[in-house]
Design a protein around this motif. Structure first.
Motif, short mmCIF file in Angstrom:
data_model
loop_
_atom_site.label_atom_id
_atom_site.label_comp_id
_atom_site.label_asym_id
_atom_site.label_seq_id
_atom_site.Cartn_x
_atom_site.Cartn_y
_atom_site.Cartn_z
N MET A 1 0.84 -1.19 0.00
CA MET A 1 0.00 0.00 0.00
C MET A 1 0.88 1.25 0.00
SD MET A 1 -2.90 1.10 2.77
CE MET A 1 -3.80 -0.42 2.46
N GLU A 2 0.58 2.17 -0.90
CA GLU A 2 1.37 3.40 -0.96
C GLU A 2 1.00 4.31 0.20
OE1 GLU A 2 2.19 7.30 -3.81
OE2 GLU A 2 0.73 5.77 -4.42
N ILE A 3 2.01 4.78 0.92
CA ILE A 3 1.82 5.74 2.00
C ILE A 3 2.51 7.03 1.59
CG2 ILE A 3 2.24 6.27 4.42
CD1 ILE A 3 2.14 3.24 4.94
N GLU A 4 1.72 8.06 1.40
CA GLU A 4 2.22 9.33 0.90
C GLU A 4 2.55 10.27 2.05
OE1 GLU A 4 0.61 13.06 -1.86
OE2 GLU A 4 -0.66 11.30 -1.49
N VAL A 5 3.68 10.95 1.95
CA VAL A 5 4.04 11.98 2.91
C VAL A 5 3.43 13.29 2.42
CG1 VAL A 5 5.90 13.20 4.08
CG2 VAL A 5 6.17 10.78 3.50
N VAL A 6 2.38 13.74 3.08
CA VAL A 6 1.70 14.97 2.69
C VAL A 6 2.50 16.18 3.13
CG1 VAL A 6 -0.42 16.33 2.96
CG2 VAL A 6 -0.54 13.83 2.84
N LEU A 7 2.92 16.16 4.40
CA LEU A 7 3.71 17.25 4.95
C LEU A 7 4.77 16.65 5.87
CD1 LEU A 7 0.84 19.67 6.08
CD2 LEU A 7 2.39 20.08 4.18
N ASN A 8 6.02 16.91 5.57
CA ASN A 8 7.09 16.49 6.49
C ASN A 8 7.23 17.61 7.52
OD1 ASN A 8 9.22 15.36 7.79
ND2 ASN A 8 10.53 15.15 5.99
N ALA A 9 6.24 17.65 8.42
CA ALA A 9 6.06 18.81 9.29
C ALA A 9 7.00 18.82 10.49
CB ALA A 9 4.61 18.85 9.78
N GLY A 10 7.53 17.66 10.84
CA GLY A 10 8.38 17.59 12.03
C GLY A 10 7.64 17.99 13.29
N ALA A 11 6.33 17.70 13.35
CA ALA A 11 5.52 18.11 14.49
C ALA A 11 6.01 17.45 15.77
CB ALA A 11 4.06 17.75 14.25
N ALA A 12 5.98 18.20 16.85
CA ALA A 12 6.31 17.61 18.15
C ALA A 12 5.27 16.56 18.50
CB ALA A 12 6.37 18.69 19.22
N ILE A 13 3.99 16.96 18.53
CA ILE A 13 2.88 16.01 18.70
C ILE A 13 1.79 16.42 17.73
CG2 ILE A 13 1.26 14.91 20.28
CD1 ILE A 13 3.00 15.74 22.61
N GLY A 14 1.88 15.94 16.48
CA GLY A 14 0.79 16.14 15.53
C GLY A 14 -0.41 15.34 16.01
N GLU A 15 -1.60 15.92 15.92
CA GLU A 15 -2.78 15.26 16.49
C GLU A 15 -4.06 15.74 15.80
OE1 GLU A 15 -4.38 13.26 18.24
OE2 GLU A 15 -3.09 12.35 19.75
N SER A 16 -5.14 15.00 16.08
CA SER A 16 -6.52 15.39 15.79
C SER A 16 -6.79 15.78 14.34
CB SER A 16 -6.94 16.54 16.72
OG SER A 16 -6.88 16.13 18.06
N PRO A 17 -6.37 14.99 13.34
CA PRO A 17 -6.78 15.32 11.97
C PRO A 17 -8.31 15.26 11.87
CG PRO A 17 -5.97 13.06 12.10
CD PRO A 17 -5.70 13.69 13.43
N THR A 18 -8.89 16.29 11.30
CA THR A 18 -10.35 16.42 11.24
C THR A 18 -10.75 16.94 9.87
OG1 THR A 18 -10.47 16.89 13.62
CG2 THR A 18 -12.34 17.57 12.28
#
Length: 294
Positions: A1-18
């Protein structure tokens, strides 16, 4: 399955996609940045609103356009245009010990928001705090559940079952749910996560009732059937996925946030995508998740 990197954001704690269907846009947060983001898949553009302290959850509001954000110092209303914040409620706990963690709206527009034991003093003994619900009319209401770390909020396709994780005990619970009155029934254990697979973090439900759980520390998304059986694991290029959300016009795209928090310099070097926003097509379609608070 292809997994695409949308944003290489380097988030500390990326959360809650809505996913906001009317806008065809994805909102998400970085708890520790702290900031709320709006990503437009059609253009790749992203807007951001910086927060004065940790943001643990949010719900969108329409008039005027903005969000209700659960911050370290309470519940606030954010106006997108002016970027102003107005406090609606103080924190229901000692902010030196707890912060808000994860939130979701039910079908009636109530905002359910959990808590996390995250003390300023690392030697403080472990404690638990209540789950809460919030409406603009009635404010914060404590609910009959306490935990060191709430996560994994989602509803079954018919809205009559509420899922909630107690991440520290590695349990996903299922509560009968009254969508009219917003009341929880007696909880039952849905699944227990093996310690080798990390913690049950954020989750989403598909149209067949499958429960998709991000396993923080386990480098994967795991789908459970509606009866709690393991159906599938999807390996991810990040060790700390935090939450997933179905998106797109057909709700057939799955976005996944992730964290770089507490990784060592050596781990960060070997895991360059930690904190990224990822995207994949799992083959299932999701349930439209309510995102607008009333």
């Amino acid at each position: 399955m292809e997994i695409e990197v949308v944003l290489n954001a380097g988030a500390a704690i990326g959360e809650s996609p809505t996913w906001a269907p009317a806008e065809k846009a994805l909102y998400w947060i970085d708890v520790k940045e702290p900031a709320l983001y709006r990503y437009d898949p059609a253009t790749g553009n992203q807007r951001s609103w910086s927060m004065p302290n940790d943001i643990g959850a949010f719900a969108l509001v329409s008039d005027p356009p903005g969000a209700v954000v659960a911050l370290g110092q309470g519940i606030f209303r954010l106006n997108f245009a002016s970027r102003s914040l107005a406090r609606l409620a103080p924190p229901p706990f000692d902010p030196a010990l707890f912060r808000f963690n994860e939130g979701a709206c039910d079908s009636a527009g109530r905002f359910w928001v959990g808590a996390m034991f995250d003390p300023l003093d690392p030697t403080a003994p472990s404690q638990k705090s209540s789950l809460h619900s919030f409406t603009l009319a009635d404010g914060l209401r404590p609910e009959a559940d306490v935990s060191e770390l709430h996560n994994g909020m989602a509803w079954s396709p018919d809205g009559n079952l509420f899922y909630l994780s107690h991440s520290q005990t590695k349990e996903v619970l299922a509560f009968p749910f009254d969508p009219i009155n917003g009341r929880l029934g007696t909880r039952d254990l849905f699944v227990r996560i093996s310690p080798m697979l990390g913690l049950p973090d954020g989750a989403a439900v598909d149209s067949e009732g499958g429960y998709w759980c991000a396993l923080h520390g386990g480098s994967r998304l795991r789908r459970y059937t509606a009866t709690g059986e393991v159906d599938r694991d999807i390996a991810l290029p990040v060790s700390q996925p935090t939450m997933c959300a179905f998106a797109g016009e057909a709700l057939d795209v799955l976005y996944v946030t992730s964290s770089s928090d507490k990784l060592t310099p050596e781990q960060l070097q070997s895991e360059p995508l930690a904190g990224s926003l990822l995207r994949l097509r799992p083959g299932e379609t999701g349930v439209a998740r309510h995102c607008m608070l009333r």
